[in-house]
Design a protein around this motif. Structure first.
Motif, mmCIF file in Angstrom:
data_model
loop_
_atom_site.group_PDB
_atom_site.id
_atom_site.type_symbol
_atom_site.label_atom_id
_atom_site.label_comp_id
_atom_site.label_asym_id
_atom_site.label_seq_id
_atom_site.Cartn_x
_atom_site.Cartn_y
_atom_site.Cartn_z
ATOM 1 N N LEU A 59 8.272 -4.566 -9.843
ATOM 2 C CA LEU A 59 9.169 -3.361 -9.934
ATOM 3 C C LEU A 59 7.995 -2.290 -9.875
ATOM 4 O O LEU A 59 8.101 -1.008 -9.105
ATOM 5 N N GLU A 60 6.928 -2.038 -10.822
ATOM 6 C CA GLU A 60 6.040 -1.087 -10.617
ATOM 7 C C GLU A 60 5.207 -0.776 -9.431
ATOM 8 O O GLU A 60 4.949 0.411 -9.168
ATOM 9 N N SER A 61 5.207 -1.784 -8.613
ATOM 10 C CA SER A 61 4.379 -1.693 -7.475
ATOM 11 C C SER A 61 5.290 -0.833 -6.321
ATOM 12 O O SER A 61 4.885 0.033 -5.581
ATOM 13 N N TRP A 62 6.586 -1.170 -6.402
ATOM 14 C CA TRP A 62 7.427 -0.436 -5.621
ATOM 15 C C TRP A 62 7.415 0.953 -6.007
ATOM 16 O O TRP A 62 7.355 1.862 -5.101
ATOM 17 N N ARG A 63 7.667 1.248 -7.321
ATOM 18 C CA ARG A 63 7.854 2.707 -7.925
ATOM 19 C C ARG A 63 6.640 3.536 -7.518
ATOM 20 O O ARG A 63 6.664 4.518 -7.318
ATOM 21 N N PHE A 64 5.360 2.699 -7.707
ATOM 22 C CA PHE A 64 4.046 3.274 -7.292
ATOM 23 C C PHE A 64 4.083 3.815 -5.804
ATOM 24 O O PHE A 64 3.651 5.014 -5.201
ATOM 25 N N ALA A 65 4.394 2.949 -4.903
ATOM 26 C CA ALA A 65 4.483 2.983 -3.418
ATOM 27 C C ALA A 65 5.443 4.264 -3.276
ATOM 28 O O ALA A 65 5.014 5.369 -2.405
#
Length: 214
Positions: A59-65
């Motif tokens: 979840l956080e990697s998608w938001r980061f990207a």
């Protein structure tokens, strides 16, 4: 910020950067924490400390990207808010294509993998982050089409624009597998592709507007 906090933040960002790439390439199911840690040059304990588990890291990697892509390519495309609706729509299309085509952009590839093999993990975050962008695009389409157009026209125009933009994902995948571009998978001139999508979309919208007003 203390040196220890700076080091912790750098580790977290390395994990997110590595996770973006690997989830975009392999999807949630095939990606492994071990591989992410190897690319991030850290250990599994760091994942547990910063994210607790693979699901949260996803979840956080998608938001980061997604956040980084919007920073590099603002959704308005640099067009002023008081410009004509056609210009503002063109700006949004240019921004979207730049984000999809960005070699350092991963959010759309992660979404593509998610649609192919759903985990349901991204459902809430996609609704929260993507829906505002979607509503703004629908609002612009309404302005461009005129109020004689119905919801079906709006939806079809939206889907047509998005389909042209997401075609770039397929071209990126082809180019990854086959580095020498063929005429049908040439990403060497993204600007020319974006110009075509804008011209094609605006011409189609004008044709529908003319038809619905007659």
């Amino acid at each position: 910020m203390t040196d220890l906090k700076k080091k912790s933040e750098r580790t977290r960002n390395r994990l997110l950067t590595a996770a973006c790439r690997i989830f975009a390439e392999k999807g949630f199911q095939e990606a492994t924490i071990a591989e992410i840690c190897e690319q991030a040059q850290t250990n599994i304990a760091s994942v547990n400390y910063h994210f607790r588990d693979k699901e949260t890291l996803y979840l956080e990697s998608w938001r980061f990207a997604f956040t980084h892509e919007l920073t590099r390519h603002p959704p308005d495309g640099g067009v002023a808010g008081d410009a004509a609706p056609e210009q503002r729509l063109a700006g949004r299309i240019y921004s979207l294509i730049q984000r999809v085509a960005d070699r350092d952009g991963y959010s759309f590839a992660i979404m593509h993998k998610e649609m192919a093999r759903p985990t349901r993990l991204l459902a809430d975050i996609l609704e929260k982050e993507i829906d505002p962008q979607r509503r703004q695009l629908f609002g612009l389409l309404r302005e461009c089409l005129g109020h004689a157009a119905d919801d079906r026209h709006l939806q079809y125009c939206h889907d047509s624009i998005m389909g042209q933009c997401f075609q770039l994902l397929r071209l990126k995948q082809i180019q990854h597998v086959r580095p020498q571009p063929s005429p049908s998978a040439d990403l060497s001139d993204i600007q020319a592709y974006a110009d075509h999508v804008v011209q094609f979309s605006l011409a189609g919208i004008e044709a529908i507007r003319t038809h619905t007003h007659n």
